[in-house]
Design a protein around this motif. Structure first.
Motif, PDB file in Angstrom:
ATOM      1  N   ALA A  35      -6.366  16.361  -7.083  1.00 19.84           N
ATOM      2  CA  ALA A  35      -5.968  15.524  -8.218  1.00 19.84           C
ATOM      3  C   ALA A  35      -4.954  14.463  -7.779  1.00 19.84           C
ATOM      4  O   ALA A  35      -5.024  13.288  -8.176  1.00 19.84           O
ATOM      5  N   VAL A  36      -4.014  14.892  -6.918  1.00 18.01           N
ATOM      6  CA  VAL A  36      -3.011  13.925  -6.420  1.00 18.01           C
ATOM      7  C   VAL A  36      -3.691  12.896  -5.530  1.00 18.01           C
ATOM      8  O   VAL A  36      -3.385  11.695  -5.576  1.00 18.01           O
ATOM      9  N   SER A  37      -4.648  13.359  -4.717  1.00 20.41           N
ATOM     10  CA  SER A  37      -5.361  12.428  -3.829  1.00 20.41           C
ATOM     11  C   SER A  37      -6.097  11.370  -4.637  1.00 20.41           C
ATOM     12  O   SER A  37      -6.109  10.183  -4.263  1.00 20.41           O
ATOM     13  N   ASP A  38      -6.737  11.778  -5.728  1.00 28.56           N
ATOM     14  CA  ASP A  38      -7.454  10.809  -6.574  1.00 28.56           C
ATOM     15  C   ASP A  38      -6.491   9.764  -7.143  1.00 28.56           C
ATOM     16  O   ASP A  38      -6.821   8.578  -7.221  1.00 28.56           O
ATOM     17  N   LYS A  39      -5.281  10.222  -7.527  1.00 24.47           N
ATOM     18  CA  LYS A  39      -4.302   9.274  -8.078  1.00 24.47           C
ATOM     19  C   LYS A  39      -3.819   8.297  -7.012  1.00 24.47           C
ATOM     20  O   LYS A  39      -3.555   7.131  -7.287  1.00 24.47           O
ATOM     21  N   ILE A  40      -3.724   8.804  -5.793  1.00 25.50           N
ATOM     22  CA  ILE A  40      -3.295   7.912  -4.691  1.00 25.50           C
ATOM     23  C   ILE A  40      -4.340   6.830  -4.478  1.00 25.50           C
ATOM     24  O   ILE A  40      -4.017   5.650  -4.350  1.00 25.50           O
ATOM     25  N   VAL A  65       5.682   8.730   2.557  1.00 24.67           N
ATOM     26  CA  VAL A  65       4.440   8.022   2.881  1.00 24.67           C
ATOM     27  C   VAL A  65       4.727   7.156   4.094  1.00 24.67           C
ATOM     28  O   VAL A  65       5.694   6.379   4.099  1.00 24.67           O
ATOM     29  N   SER A  66       3.913   7.300   5.136  1.00 19.85           N
ATOM     30  CA  SER A  66       4.159   6.512   6.352  1.00 19.85           C
ATOM     31  C   SER A  66       2.846   5.934   6.868  1.00 19.85           C
ATOM     32  O   SER A  66       1.777   6.518   6.701  1.00 19.85           O
ATOM     33  N   LEU A  67       2.956   4.750   7.499  1.00 15.43           N
ATOM     34  CA  LEU A  67       1.816   4.068   8.092  1.00 15.43           C
ATOM     35  C   LEU A  67       1.715   4.487   9.551  1.00 15.43           C
ATOM     36  O   LEU A  67       2.695   4.404  10.289  1.00 15.43           O
ATOM     37  N   PHE A  68       0.533   4.942   9.978  1.00 14.56           N
ATOM     38  CA  PHE A  68       0.422   5.367  11.381  1.00 14.56           C
ATOM     39  C   PHE A  68      -0.678   4.631  12.145  1.00 14.56           C
ATOM     40  O   PHE A  68      -0.815   4.804  13.352  1.00 14.56           O
ATOM     41  N   ASP A  69      -1.453   3.746  11.461  1.00 11.22           N
ATOM     42  CA  ASP A  69      -2.463   3.013  12.219  1.00 11.22           C
ATOM     43  C   ASP A  69      -2.906   1.779  11.433  1.00 11.22           C
ATOM     44  O   ASP A  69      -3.035   1.817  10.198  1.00 11.22           O
ATOM     45  N   VAL A  70      -3.098   0.683  12.186  1.00  8.20           N
ATOM     46  CA  VAL A  70      -3.674  -0.549  11.639  1.00  8.20           C
ATOM     47  C   VAL A  70      -4.869  -0.906  12.528  1.00  8.20           C
ATOM     48  O   VAL A  70      -4.723  -0.977  13.756  1.00  8.20           O
ATOM     49  N   TYR A  71      -6.020  -1.153  11.933  1.00 10.90           N
ATOM     50  CA  TYR A  71      -7.229  -1.407  12.723  1.00 10.90           C
ATOM     51  C   TYR A  71      -7.989  -2.593  12.157  1.00 10.90           C
ATOM     52  O   TYR A  71      -8.154  -2.733  10.946  1.00 10.90           O
ATOM     53  N   GLN A  72      -8.435  -3.465  13.081  1.00  6.02           N
ATOM     54  CA  GLN A  72      -9.343  -4.556  12.758  1.00  6.02           C
ATOM     55  C   GLN A  72     -10.401  -4.614  13.853  1.00  6.02           C
ATOM     56  O   GLN A  72     -10.062  -4.565  15.040  1.00  6.02           O
ATOM     57  N   GLY A  73     -11.653  -4.711  13.451  1.00  8.27           N
ATOM     58  CA  GLY A  73     -12.706  -4.754  14.458  1.00  8.27           C
ATOM     59  C   GLY A  73     -14.019  -4.229  13.906  1.00  8.27           C
ATOM     60  O   GLY A  73     -14.326  -4.379  12.714  1.00  8.27           O
ATOM     61  N   VAL A 127       0.841  -1.194   0.000  1.00 14.85           N
ATOM     62  CA  VAL A 127       0.000   0.000   0.000  1.00 14.85           C
ATOM     63  C   VAL A 127       0.881   1.251   0.000  1.00 14.85           C
ATOM     64  O   VAL A 127       0.614   2.224  -0.734  1.00 14.85           O
ATOM     65  N   LEU A 128       1.933   1.240   0.809  1.00 14.77           N
ATOM     66  CA  LEU A 128       2.826   2.406   0.868  1.00 14.77           C
ATOM     67  C   LEU A 128       3.497   2.649  -0.475  1.00 14.77           C
ATOM     68  O   LEU A 128       3.616   3.787  -0.941  1.00 14.77           O
ATOM     69  N   ARG A 129       3.962   1.570  -1.112  1.00 13.01           N
ATOM     70  CA  ARG A 129       4.632   1.713  -2.407  1.00 13.01           C
ATOM     71  C   ARG A 129       3.653   2.216  -3.476  1.00 13.01           C
ATOM     72  O   ARG A 129       4.019   3.024  -4.340  1.00 13.01           O
ATOM     73  N   ALA A 130       2.415   1.723  -3.420  1.00 20.19           N
ATOM     74  CA  ALA A 130       1.415   2.170  -4.403  1.00 20.19           C
ATOM     75  C   ALA A 130       1.126   3.657  -4.242  1.00 20.19           C
ATOM     76  O   ALA A 130       1.038   4.406  -5.230  1.00 20.19           O
ATOM     77  N   ALA A 131       0.994   4.120  -2.988  1.00 21.84           N
ATOM     78  CA  ALA A 131       0.726   5.539  -2.748  1.00 21.84           C
ATOM     79  C   ALA A 131       1.912   6.384  -3.181  1.00 21.84           C
ATOM     80  O   ALA A 131       1.748   7.461  -3.775  1.00 21.84           O
ATOM     81  N   GLN A 132       3.131   5.902  -2.903  1.00 21.87           N
ATOM     82  CA  GLN A 132       4.339   6.650  -3.257  1.00 21.87           C
ATOM     83  C   GLN A 132       4.444   6.831  -4.772  1.00 21.87           C
ATOM     84  O   GLN A 132       4.886   7.873  -5.270  1.00 21.87           O
ATOM     85  N   GLY A 133       4.014   5.796  -5.514  1.00 21.97           N
ATOM     86  CA  GLY A 133       4.150   5.855  -6.964  1.00 21.97           C
ATOM     87  C   GLY A 133       3.092   6.680  -7.663  1.00 21.97           C
ATOM     88  O   GLY A 133       3.152   6.848  -8.874  1.00 21.97           O
ATOM     89  N   ALA A 134       2.125   7.193  -6.925  1.00 23.27           N
ATOM     90  CA  ALA A 134       1.063   7.977  -7.561  1.00 23.27           C
ATOM     91  C   ALA A 134       1.611   9.256  -8.168  1.00 23.27           C
ATOM     92  O   ALA A 134       1.136   9.712  -9.220  1.00 23.27           O
TER      93      ALA A 134
END
Length: 795
Positions: free
Chosen positions: A777-782, A739-747, A724-731
């Motif tokens: 526009a950048v957000s849509d590409k991400i 690009v950094s991960l700051f939360d993982v959630y399940q529930g 996911v991080l690599r995909a966002a970086q390549g946008a």
């Protein structure tokens, strides 16, 4: 090897001081480890004369003695039962240190039951000069008052202890040390000649050598009518000075010759022998040895036996059943030669260590078999009396070494020394060689110098005796043309990586490249080709497949000694086989997972800590860590759910990291959890620009404020966050700088089998401040890029 200065002077006529002897030995290649002079320990003590000895008025077991000393007449209260008037004693003044009691006398007189005592009269045990402790020393009356005690006891004799190199077994005899010192000019060699003893009778003792490989020759002699008692004082003093305990005249003679001529001997009580002496291999026979242990001799061992059974291990240790005692009247002298390799193997297998074994496993002088027997005969007749038979030889005495064809020009060619033929001839002759001159010299090698087999060996002897310190220091000529840096790219990279890891709090270690085979198997090293044929230790019997093995064991040892939380790393080779390509360079590290005591709270070590260590090291080595693939770790010793690897492609692994498998830790005896990593520096590609690993790129700063945006994506549970991080970086690689991960959630709110990943994206404009439209526009590409890897925007 130890010997005294007085012992040396029995073979070397010299006026040299102990310091000059030590210097000459060092320059001649004899590595002196220690010099101990007993006189220094006794320097405070002197001879005193007891004038009177009266009973103490207030103590039945004490006496008040008036003693004439070098400090004047002193009153000394003494509790020794043998204290009396007109006695010559060892006097200790006030303040003297008593070595046997490990304390110092008071510096002022001390009252004992009301009477002042000024000093002490000592026993031999209190001064550590003998074992007698029944009373104070009762010395000869003729000794003058005030004489230093060391001089009175003839103990002003320094003891030299030096290391004997394996190639010089002749140095295990004082006579050979004297020969080398005479060659360097310290004095004249005066080793007494061995007198031939004419036989008085013909012995009927037979000697048969069946194992000529293990024992090529056995020289024996029958001496009858001996009287075995205490050895004379000169012999006892000589042995005690080097730490040997006198036992009896016959035993002391063998010990003396062992150190004096490097010739181990053994005496048998002939009344305890049955028939012929037979030298053969063992037959799984047990016997009681002189060291109070029981050994079993097998077919791998050379034994000395008679017709009733085994008498001892040849060249290693004798048996109790045939030993000499106070009732011995007839002896058989054994002067034999044993194969060094056979002796070494037997002694190692049986765990035996003796002076004889130490010499035979290095190789004794084959030319000294008969001389050793003659010297023993001479001393036995002199000390114990009796008469000697003819000499009996079993087997065949080995021939002398082959002569060497020697070109004297080699000396200048190999050492640049310019010595005359006369100087070189003198050196070789003094060392025991015989030279026949010509264009090419023919040098006869003495039997005690079997280490010399070619001309280069003689060059070494000439240079050694002339003095290595006399070799002129000459610089090598400079190489022509441009010279490349001595350090390779990998060496430069790993130096930076080691520094980076040290800055992260890891301590560098240097451990063995060997490991225990059971431990190696845990890390994929169960290849028989990695086994070492002759390991230096039983627990280092295979080449290591991973540098983590010893790091983990070291961490546990630290924890066992009260130092938890070990953080270690090592750079070194690991092995997968015998081919050159099977050796790889590994940069490995580990951190023990320990609960830190910190008032502000401390982050617990985890697999992510190991990943951070890897990223820091790879960054230091110039790797582009942002573009690496995150995949499963390589090796089943990693924890399957708490590990990973960084790769430049599916098959090009740069590093593995994470927690180690509990199964592996348990097998190693490591408690708790451990986070670790393995980096393979040689897998990094060469940089596109020279020196890319030595310097950082130019710093690029923008004049415009960066913008951050947060996104939350729902992805299948099995999706790696790095995808996911690599995909966002390549946008948009130009605008997106981080690009950094700051939360993982399940529930609640996230369906089963999925998870929510929250990321922060940083946009850094370079030309102008971003408008809302550009940001959208950048957000849509991400969002579009993340959807391609199976994600969708969380509602």
């Amino acid at each position: 090897m130890k010997f005294t200065l007085s012992w040396l002077k029995k073979h070397l006529e010299t006026e040299a001081t102990i310091d000059e002897v030590v210097k000459a030995m060092t320059l001649a290649g004899l590595e002196v480890e220690d010099v101990e002079n007993p006189a220094e320990k006794l320097s405070e003590f002197s001879i005193g004369k007891v004038l009177t000895a009266e009973k103490h008025p207030d103590a039945d077991k004490l006496k008040v003695c008036t003693v004439e000393t070098r400090d004047g007449t002193k009153t000394i209260v003494c509790g020794a039962p043998n204290a009396r008037a007109d006695m010559t004693v060892a006097y200790a003044p006030l303040g003297a240190y008593i070595p046997g009691l490990d304390f110092s006398l008071d510096k002022k007189p001390r009252k004992i039951r009301g009477i002042e005592s000024s000093g002490m009269m000592c026993s031999g045990k209190e001064l550590e000069v003998d074992e007698e402790n029944d009373g104070i020393m009762d010395l000869p009356q003729e000794l003058e008052m005030g004489t230093p005690l060391a001089d009175a006891l003839n103990m002003n004799d320094p003891v030299i202890d030096f290391e004997v190199t394996p190639n010089r077994p002749d140095w295990l005899g004082v006579n050979s040390i004297a020969r080398d010192l005479a060659a360097v000019g310290l004095g004249k060699l005066i080793t007494p000649p061995t007198n031939l003893t004419p036989p008085k009778f013909e012995t009927d003792q037979k000697i048969r050598v069946d194992d000529t490989e293990g024992c090529p020759a056995f020289v024996g002699r029958h001496i009858r009518g001996v009287k075995n008692g205490p050895s004379p004082k000169w012999l006892q003093d000589q042995l005690k000075a080097i730490g040997l305990r006198p036992i009896s005249a016959l035993v002391d003679i063998t010990n003396y010759i062992t150190y004096d001529r490097a010739r181990p001997l053994h005496f048998y009580d002939m009344s305890k022998l049955t028939g012929s002496i037979i030298v053969r291999r063992g037959k799984d026979e047990k016997f009681e040895a002189l060291d109070d242990r029981t050994y079993t001799a097998t077919a791998d061992d050379v034994v000395i036996a008679d017709e009733s059974g085994i008498l001892g291990l040849g060249g290693i240790v004798g048996g109790e059943d045939s030993s000499c005692d106070e009732n011995t009247t007839d002896i058989l002298i054994e002067s034999a030669y044993f194969d060094p390799l056979t002796i070494r193997r037997s002694a190692k297998r049986l765990g035996v260590n003796s002076d004889a074994k130490y010499r035979f496993e290095r190789g004794v002088d084959t030319g000294g078999l008969i001389d050793g027997c003659e010297l023993a005969t001479q001393l036995v007749l002199e000390i114990c009396g009796g008469e000697a038979s003819d000499i009996v030889i079993g087997g065949e005495i080995p021939t002398d070494p082959d002569p060497i064809e020697f070109d004297p020009m080699q000396v200048n060619k190999l050492t640049s020394l310019s010595l005359s033929d006369e100087e070189m001839n003198t050196i070789l002759t003094k060392l025991g060689f015989t030279v026949k001159h010509g264009p090419i010299w023919k040098v006869t090698v003495p039997s005690f110098r079997r280490d010399c087999t070619e001309g280069a060996d003689l060059v070494e002897e000439i240079a050694r005796i002339h003095g290595y310190h006399n070799l002129e220091a000459v610089s090598l000529p400079p190489l022509p043309g441009r010279r490349e840096p001595t350090a390779t790219l990998t060496q430069n990279r790993t130096r930076l990586a080691r520094r980076a890891l040290a800055l992260r709090g890891l301590s560098e270690s240097v451990t063995w490249s060997f490991a225990l085979d059971e431990h190696a198997a845990l890390f994929g090293g169960d290849n028989p080709a990695l086994r070492v044929d002759n390991p230096i230790s039983n627990d280092l019997n295979t080449m290591r497949p991973s540098a983590l093995i010893h790091l983990l064991l070291a961490g546990q040892r630290n924890a066992d000694k009260g130092y938890p939380g070990a953080a270690l790393f090592e750079l070194g080779p690991v092995f997968a086989g015998q081919e050159p390509k099977d050796q790889r360079l590994s940069l490995a590290g580990m951190r023990r997972v320990e609960s830190a005591r910190d008032w502000a709270g401390a982050e617990e070590v985890s697999a992510l800590t190991a990943k951070a260590d890897v990223i820091e090291a790879l960054d230091a080595m110039g790797a582009s860590t942002d573009n690496l693939m995150l995949m499963e770790a390589v090796g089943d010793y990693w924890h399957p759910g708490r590990s990973g690897s960084l790769r430049m492609g599916p098959k090009k692994v740069l590093a593995s990291f994470g927690e180690l498998h509990p199964r592996v830790l348990k097998a190693l005896g490591v408690e708790g959890r451990v986070a670790a990593f393995e980096i393979w520096p040689e897998e990094l590609p060469a940089p596109r620009k020279k020196n890319a690993s030595k310097s950082k790129g130019a710093l690029t700063l923008s004049d415009f404020m960066p913008v951050t945006r947060d996104f939350a994506f729902i992805v299948p549970e099995a999706t790696a966050s790095n995808d996911v991080l690599r995909a966002a970086q390549g946008a948009n690689k130009k605008l997106i700088t981080n690009v950094s991960l700051f939360d993982v959630y399940q529930g609640k709110g996230v369906e089963d089998g999925h998870k929510s990943l929250a990321i922060e994206v940083t946009l850094s404009p370079t030309d102008a401040t971003l408008t809302d439209k550009e940001i959208d526009a950048v957000s849509d590409k991400i969002i579009e890029s993340v959807m391609k890897v199976g994600g969708r925007l969380r509602g």
